[in-house]
Design an enzyme around this catalytic site. Structure first.
Site, PDB file in Angstrom:
ATOM      1  N   GLU A 299       0.908  -1.197   0.136  1.00  0.00           N
ATOM      2  CA  GLU A 299      -0.151   0.009  -0.221  1.00  0.00           C
ATOM      3  C   GLU A 299       0.695   1.235  -0.036  1.00  0.00           C
ATOM      4  O   GLU A 299       1.611   1.506   0.991  1.00  0.00           O
ATOM      5  CB  GLU A 299      -0.858  -0.108   1.166  1.00  0.00           C
ATOM      6  CG  GLU A 299      -1.981   1.280   1.107  1.00  0.00           C
ATOM      7  CD  GLU A 299      -2.751   0.903   2.345  1.00  0.00           C
ATOM      8  OE1 GLU A 299      -3.145  -0.235   2.675  1.00  0.00           O
ATOM      9  OE2 GLU A 299      -3.462   2.028   2.592  1.00  0.00           O
TER      10      GLU A 299
ATOM     11  N   LYS B 131      -7.613  -1.567  11.145  1.00  0.00           N
ATOM     12  CA  LYS B 131      -7.027  -2.149   9.955  1.00  0.00           C
ATOM     13  C   LYS B 131      -5.524  -0.984   9.759  1.00  0.00           C
ATOM     14  O   LYS B 131      -4.640  -1.440   9.216  1.00  0.00           O
ATOM     15  CB  LYS B 131      -7.816  -1.880   8.753  1.00  0.00           C
ATOM     16  CG  LYS B 131      -7.503  -2.489   7.507  1.00  0.00           C
ATOM     17  CD  LYS B 131      -6.804  -1.223   6.520  1.00  0.00           C
ATOM     18  CE  LYS B 131      -6.157  -1.933   5.179  1.00  0.00           C
ATOM     19  NZ  LYS B 131      -5.435  -1.158   4.523  1.00  0.00           N
TER      20      LYS B 131
ATOM     21  N   ASP C  24       4.748 -14.825  11.441  1.00  0.00           N
ATOM     22  CA  ASP C  24       3.307 -15.245  10.867  1.00  0.00           C
ATOM     23  C   ASP C  24       2.296 -14.185  11.033  1.00  0.00           C
ATOM     24  O   ASP C  24       1.684 -14.126  12.362  1.00  0.00           O
ATOM     25  CB  ASP C  24       2.993 -16.542  11.390  1.00  0.00           C
ATOM     26  CG  ASP C  24       1.590 -17.235  11.067  1.00  0.00           C
ATOM     27  OD1 ASP C  24       0.853 -16.570  10.414  1.00  0.00           O
ATOM     28  OD2 ASP C  24       1.696 -18.633  11.511  1.00  0.00           O
TER      29      ASP C  24
ATOM     30  N   HIS D 258      -2.801  10.537   0.628  1.00  0.00           N
ATOM     31  CA  HIS D 258      -2.774   8.831   0.058  1.00  0.00           C
ATOM     32  C   HIS D 258      -2.918   9.220  -1.607  1.00  0.00           C
ATOM     33  O   HIS D 258      -1.955   8.240  -2.033  1.00  0.00           O
ATOM     34  CB  HIS D 258      -4.202   8.221   0.459  1.00  0.00           C
ATOM     35  CG  HIS D 258      -4.427   6.888   0.135  1.00  0.00           C
ATOM     36  ND1 HIS D 258      -3.726   5.926   1.063  1.00  0.00           N
ATOM     37  CD2 HIS D 258      -4.999   6.068  -0.994  1.00  0.00           C
ATOM     38  CE1 HIS D 258      -3.866   4.952   0.546  1.00  0.00           C
ATOM     39  NE2 HIS D 258      -4.877   4.917  -0.628  1.00  0.00           N
TER      40      HIS D 258
HETATM   41  C1  MEV Z   1      -5.823   2.790   4.986  1.00  0.00           C
HETATM   42  O1  MEV Z   1      -5.122   1.495   4.664  1.00  0.00           O
HETATM   43  C2  MEV Z   1      -6.134   2.793   6.377  1.00  0.00           C
HETATM   44  C3  MEV Z   1      -7.079   3.976   7.121  1.00  0.00           C
HETATM   45  O2  MEV Z   1      -8.341   3.619   6.391  1.00  0.00           O
HETATM   46  C4  MEV Z   1      -6.955   3.703   8.487  1.00  0.00           C
HETATM   47  C5  MEV Z   1      -8.084   4.488   9.314  1.00  0.00           C
HETATM   48  O3  MEV Z   1      -9.154   4.974   8.591  1.00  0.00           O
HETATM   49  O4  MEV Z   1      -7.822   4.859  10.743  1.00  0.00           O
HETATM   50  C6  MEV Z   1      -6.551   5.277   6.427  1.00  0.00           C
END
Ligand code: MEV
Length: 438
Positions: free
Chosen positions: A85, A280, A296, A393
């Protein structure tokens, strides 16, 4: 339609490639070329990779980058991260730099206990089973002694075994619930070997236990396996700074920024839809280091998400508060990691990555990984509550879009410059590219 194949694993690598490309791709010659592009030029390195798994046909590259300037417990680290990513390493590096000037990250180990269970069925008198277990426990330890010798020399081993009655949840279901200390090893093989020995001893001794009836003697072992839920193998990492240092946006005061970050965390504590995405983002940092160090990541993922709902609802793993004008931000999570055994001694790049991290113990690696997760969450949440996530991003994603559109090096340089001051979207990049091509 392609027919199923038998004996696939016995074919040579070339035969496997022939079969799969000819059966499932439009252009077998081109497909073979792609697979070969990813082979390592050094035959011995490729052979090592071929032998990690069964039916290897190639390697899937994931880029590995470095996030420098991580000050953790007063030691400076450059953290290797393997991830596809675009924005993750940039975000980690930015957070590391921000906290470097504010004392860095502090991390501490809260526990290192690993867990494994023998699940079995016993149809009979539970009081008799209790007294059988009192008799059995020393035998379980004695009969697994040969398996634990070298772990004991390293200061680890079996820390306890208890009998658990689970019949309230499932008829006749009991467990030997064992805990382990595995020092610098993740310990999966050690734990599973001990458990399988416990199961053998349990079955054998039950069959000979005088107080049991014939039916009671027939204990059924369902399975013996470690648990990836390790709520007592946990690490805490934190950062703190005066609130006025949170000068992250031209539009918000530092106080307002701190309050919005805290509000974002409160939302991720009560709202599972948000909590999953929030965590995530944390896993972006965690998995990238776990992967780069040959650990792992599926085990880590499973354990972390279970921990995130330990009180019955899925919640944020990070916390934040303001106390006496100080902004505090921390994470607590389970991490079962190893720095010896498995791929760590075998994979040349993993070995190098551990060297880059100054050959950490498993405890030190737990701290580094937790910090990577915390840094990632700080970067994500502080962007979300200020500029929004897409600005950074999409900037990082720009090169992917340009590559997708087949831009050459000159076009890339021109458009990277253009998009320094213009919002990036797929459409905007496509139009600018066609403008400069005209
Ligand atoms: C993207 O990979 C991760 C985010 O969505 C985490 C978040 O929203 O805190 C930017």
């Amino acid at each position: 339609m392609t027919k199923p194949i038998s004996g696939f694993s016995k074919l040579t690598k070339e035969e496997k490639i022939d079969w799969v490309t000819e059966s499932f791709t439009q252009n077998a010659a081109q497909s073979k070329k792609i697979l070969q592009t990813y082979w390592n030029q050094d035959k011995s390195v490729q052979q090592l990779h071929d032998e990690f798994i069964e039916n290897t046909i190639t390697n899937l590259y994931v880029p590995q980058g470095i996030a420098p300037n991580f000050l953790i417990n007063d030691t400076l680290y450059a953290i290797p991260m393997a991830i596809e990513e675009s924005s993750v390493i940039a975000a980690a590096s930015k957070a590391a730099k921000f906290w470097l000037k504010r004392g860095g990250f502090k991390a501490e180990i809260l526990g290192t206990e690993k867990v494994g269970q023998v699940h079995f069925i016993f149809k009979g008198d539970t009081k008799k089973l209790d007294s059988f277990f009192t008799y059995l426990k020393p035998l379980l330890l004695a009969e697994s002694a040969s398996l634990t010798t070298s772990m004991k020399k390293r200061g680890g081993g079996i820390t306890n075994i208890v009998l658990k009655d689970k019949t309230d949840e499932l008829d006749h279901y009991f467990q030997l619930h064992a805990t382990f200390e595995t020092k610098d090893a993740m310990g999966a093989n050690f734990i599973n070997s001990c458990l399988e020995q416990f199961a053998t001893t349990l079955k054998k001794e039950a069959a000979q236990f005088d107080a049991f009836s014939t039916k009671e003697k027939d204990v059924e072992i369902v399975m013996s396996i470690l648990s990836n839920y390790v709520p007592n193998c946990t690490v805490r990492a934190e950062v703190s700074c005066p609130v006025e240092d949170l000068n992250l946006s031209a539009e918000l005061t530092p106080q307002h920024t701190a309050e919005k970050i805290i509000q974002a965390i409160k939302i991720a504590k009560v709202e599972p839809y948000r909590a999953v995405t929030h965590n995530k983002g944390i896993m972006n940092g965690i998995d990238a280091v776990v992967l780069a160090t040959g650990n792992d990541f599926r085990a880590v993922e499973a354990g972390v998400h279970a921990y995130a709902c330990k009180d019955g609802q899925y919640r944020s793993l990070t916390n934040a508060k303001i106390e006496d004008g100080i902004f505090k931000f921390w994470i607590e999570l389970p991490l079962a990691l190893g720095t010896v055994g498995g791929l760590t001694n075998l994979h040349p790049l993993v070995k190098l990555n551990l060297e880059l991290l100054q050959r950490p113990s498993a405890k030190e690696l737990m701290q580094i990984v937790a910090v990577a997760g915390l840094a990632q969450n700080f970067a994500a949440v502080s962007s979300l509550v200020t500029t929004g996530i897409q600005k950074g991003h999409m900037k990082m994603h720009l090169l992917n879009i340009l590559n997708q559109l087949g831009a050459n090096e000159n076009e890339k340089a021109t458009l990277v410059k253009h998009f320094k001051t213009n919002p990036v979207s797929h459409h905007a990049v496509e139009s600018q590219l066609s403008i400069i091509r005209k």
